[in-house]
Design a protein around this motif. Sequence first.
Motif, PDB file in Angstrom:
ATOM      1  N   VAL A 184     -10.249  -2.010  12.031  1.00  9.13           N
ATOM      2  CA  VAL A 184      -8.840  -2.156  11.658  1.00  9.13           C
ATOM      3  C   VAL A 184      -8.123  -0.818  11.518  1.00  9.13           C
ATOM      4  N   THR A 185      -8.859   0.256  11.237  1.00 11.81           N
ATOM      5  CA  THR A 185      -8.230   1.563  11.079  1.00 11.81           C
ATOM      6  C   THR A 185      -8.052   2.282  12.410  1.00 11.81           C
ATOM      7  N   ARG A 194       0.847  -1.182   0.000  1.00  7.79           N
ATOM      8  CA  ARG A 194       0.000   0.000   0.000  1.00  7.79           C
ATOM      9  C   ARG A 194       0.890   1.242   0.000  1.00  7.79           C
ATOM     10  N   LEU A 195       0.297   2.406  -0.172  1.00  5.94           N
ATOM     11  CA  LEU A 195       1.078   3.644  -0.108  1.00  5.94           C
ATOM     12  C   LEU A 195       1.710   3.807   1.265  1.00  5.94           C
ATOM     13  N   VAL A 196       0.971   3.424   2.294  1.00  4.07           N
ATOM     14  CA  VAL A 196       1.459   3.466   3.673  1.00  4.07           C
ATOM     15  C   VAL A 196       0.999   2.204   4.376  1.00  4.07           C
ATOM     16  N   TYR A 197       1.575   1.920   5.537  1.00  5.07           N
ATOM     17  CA  TYR A 197       1.141   0.768   6.317  1.00  5.07           C
ATOM     18  C   TYR A 197       1.255   1.088   7.804  1.00  5.07           C
ATOM     19  N   MET A 198       0.637   0.263   8.640  1.00  8.80           N
ATOM     20  CA  MET A 198       0.756   0.415  10.087  1.00  8.80           C
ATOM     21  C   MET A 198       1.842  -0.509  10.604  1.00  8.80           C
ATOM     22  N   ASN A 199       2.678   0.024  11.509  1.00  3.98           N
ATOM     23  CA  ASN A 199       3.700  -0.824  12.110  1.00  3.98           C
ATOM     24  C   ASN A 199       3.153  -1.492  13.374  1.00  3.98           C
ATOM     25  N   GLN A 200       4.033  -2.135  14.140  1.00  2.00           N
ATOM     26  CA  GLN A 200       3.592  -2.906  15.298  1.00  2.00           C
ATOM     27  C   GLN A 200       2.987  -2.029  16.383  1.00  2.00           C
ATOM     28  N   ASP A 201       3.340  -0.741  16.395  1.00  2.00           N
ATOM     29  CA  ASP A 201       2.779   0.201  17.363  1.00  2.00           C
ATOM     30  C   ASP A 201       1.545   0.907  16.819  1.00  2.00           C
ATOM     31  N   SER A 202       1.027   0.406  15.689  1.00  2.00           N
ATOM     32  CA  SER A 202      -0.148   0.982  15.030  1.00  2.00           C
ATOM     33  C   SER A 202       0.088   2.420  14.585  1.00  2.00           C
ATOM     34  N   ALA A 206      -9.493  13.103   8.316  1.00  2.00           N
ATOM     35  CA  ALA A 206      -8.245  12.806   9.021  1.00  2.00           C
ATOM     36  C   ALA A 206      -7.831  11.347   8.955  1.00  2.00           C
ATOM     37  N   PRO A 207      -8.765  10.368   8.994  1.00  2.00           N
ATOM     38  CA  PRO A 207      -8.338   8.957   8.979  1.00  2.00           C
ATOM     39  C   PRO A 207      -7.913   8.415   7.615  1.00  2.00           C
ATOM     40  N   LEU A 208      -7.846   9.265   6.576  1.00  2.00           N
ATOM     41  CA  LEU A 208      -7.525   8.738   5.245  1.00  2.00           C
ATOM     42  C   LEU A 208      -6.235   7.912   5.222  1.00  2.00           C
ATOM     43  N   PRO A 209      -5.138   8.313   5.899  1.00  2.00           N
ATOM     44  CA  PRO A 209      -3.933   7.463   5.869  1.00  2.00           C
ATOM     45  C   PRO A 209      -4.194   6.051   6.365  1.00  2.00           C
ATOM     46  N   ALA A 210      -5.015   5.910   7.419  1.00  2.00           N
ATOM     47  CA  ALA A 210      -5.319   4.575   7.935  1.00  2.00           C
ATOM     48  C   ALA A 210      -6.147   3.779   6.934  1.00  2.00           C
ATOM     49  N   HIS A 211      -7.006   4.436   6.178  1.00  2.00           N
ATOM     50  CA  HIS A 211      -7.773   3.747   5.141  1.00  2.00           C
ATOM     51  C   HIS A 211      -6.851   3.297   4.009  1.00  2.00           C
ATOM     52  N   LEU A 212      -5.885   4.136   3.666  1.00  2.00           N
ATOM     53  CA  LEU A 212      -4.927   3.756   2.621  1.00  2.00           C
ATOM     54  C   LEU A 212      -4.038   2.608   3.079  1.00  2.00           C
ATOM     55  N   ALA A 213      -3.850   2.463   4.398  1.00  2.00           N
ATOM     56  CA  ALA A 213      -3.029   1.375   4.937  1.00  2.00           C
ATOM     57  C   ALA A 213      -3.768   0.040   4.947  1.00  2.00           C
ATOM     58  N   GLY A 244      -6.432  -0.582   0.068  1.00  2.00           N
ATOM     59  CA  GLY A 244      -5.597   0.410  -0.589  1.00  2.00           C
ATOM     60  C   GLY A 244      -4.430  -0.189  -1.347  1.00  2.00           C
ATOM     61  N   SER A 245      -4.434  -1.505  -1.532  1.00  2.00           N
ATOM     62  CA  SER A 245      -3.335  -2.176  -2.231  1.00  2.00           C
ATOM     63  C   SER A 245      -3.217  -1.704  -3.679  1.00  2.00           C
TER      64      SER A 245
END
Length: 531
Positions: free
Chosen positions: A431-432, A77-85, A167-174, A178-179
């Motif tokens: 998930v977001t 994806r353009l961005v992703y969440m790491n282990q610390d979310s 504001a939550p768009l990055p989390a949606h792209l993750a 968003g693949s």
Amino acid sequence: MKQDSSKFFVMMLLLAITLMAACSSDSTTDSTNENGNKEGQAGGDLQIGVVSDPVSLDPHGANETVANTINATIYDRLVYMNQDSMIQPGLAESLEQIEDTVWEAKIREGVTFHDGEILNAEVVKLSLDRVRDPEVAAPVAFLFGMVTDVRVVDEYTVHIETEFPFAPLPAHLAHTAGSILSPKLIEQSYEDLANGENPFAAANENPAGTGYFKFESQQPGNSVTLSKNEEYWDEAAKVDTVTFKVIPESLTRIAELETGDIDINFTVDPSDVTRLNSGAETEIVQVNSTRMVYLGFNTEKEPFDDVNVRRALHMAVDKDALVQGILDGVGIPANTPIAPGVFGYSEGIDAIEYDVEQAKELLAEAGFENGFDVTLLTDDNRERQDLAVALQAQLAEIGVNVTIDTYEFGTYIERAGAGQMEIFLGSWGTVTLDADYGLYAVFHSANIGPPGNRSRIVNPELDELLDAARKEGDAETRIDLYAQAQNKLYEESPYAYLYFPDNISGIRSDVEGFWQYPSGYFYLRDVQLNR
């Protein structure tokens, strides 16, 4: 027991701010073992036991845990969440909100798809346009319903424009929705669509992304096998191959983990935790979750079109008894659809309390003084089976006689999405980590069916609150709107919220670097076999 102690609930407004800072510089995930154990060895074949086939290997064509887990390794994806979310750069070297309704993504150069195609801004636009295309009818399109345009600025820059500040768009792209897919797959997808065929078939048969694993083969009902992407743009996967073995029976997965036939068991029933923790060569990985387990009511079918009937059944459920009896205490009762710590959670939400006598009175008011017969739809997961039996006993106390109707997971998902049930068991993970995903997707009338609204609830006031909350830029006002929406759900009771279970997986003791997201699926790039 391996207990993930990292902070995983982060307010999405803070995630967006963090993204703008973090994405301005190159960043990769630290592969150091988080648990302090000896580093594993590179190479080897990783075997993972899963409950079912993935619904689709097209990330735009599925939104369930097995598919999301596999697809997250094949596609980036353009961005992703790491282990610390926390949001981290992916295929976008940076993602910045340059205007209230415009996000600018700078795309990495030199990234190649598994089929040889080259990543650029046009390819990113193709994928983000496709997931939103009504003709494609992706079940995850709701995640990008606020996006109005994806505009190519230059060869490696895109602007993502939204209808309102979000504001939550990055989390949606993750999210796996968003693949970014190979342009060859997208071209074939539209050819198939034009010929009246399934637009997700091409990717399901031969998926091609830019991920750290690439597709090798699938044997439906048996396995999906992936191999290491030797040309991955970031740090490469540690193992040579990973095979997801379809093992529907939970006790069979446990046995195969104990004998070493699989290395990871996804997922483990709470009743098996002690067994695996006491094993000489097995361990448990456990993390709090954002996943709500619920008893759903089909509001289009009698008598569940009557709110008093829905509230009566909700009131007859002893959630504390379920947490202790089904989860062995590994989880918490759910009085709202949003888990504690997720943005939009509020402690002051009205809750339906356990009260058998009041439940009987509500049924009598609805004309069912002597109760009624009903069929409960569920899948063949052992925890769900145990839960169905427990609810059958609890609802019998108010005269509701439950027949349990069990299907394998794929058929269950199809029937639930199509409304082919009266009441049903289900779960939904936010998930977001933002209430928009946990409420808009599940209860807005625009999402009836496979996207998430399986109760088929239609309430204009609720829709207005959910629409207003996702458009609101002020964090405190959003929280208040989500509180109002949850109180409206209290009145309507389309679901009886049951509990938030911990996510539990079993691993062999020589597996290192494995961790899970709060949503349930997990990250495999850094997994090693210490053999």
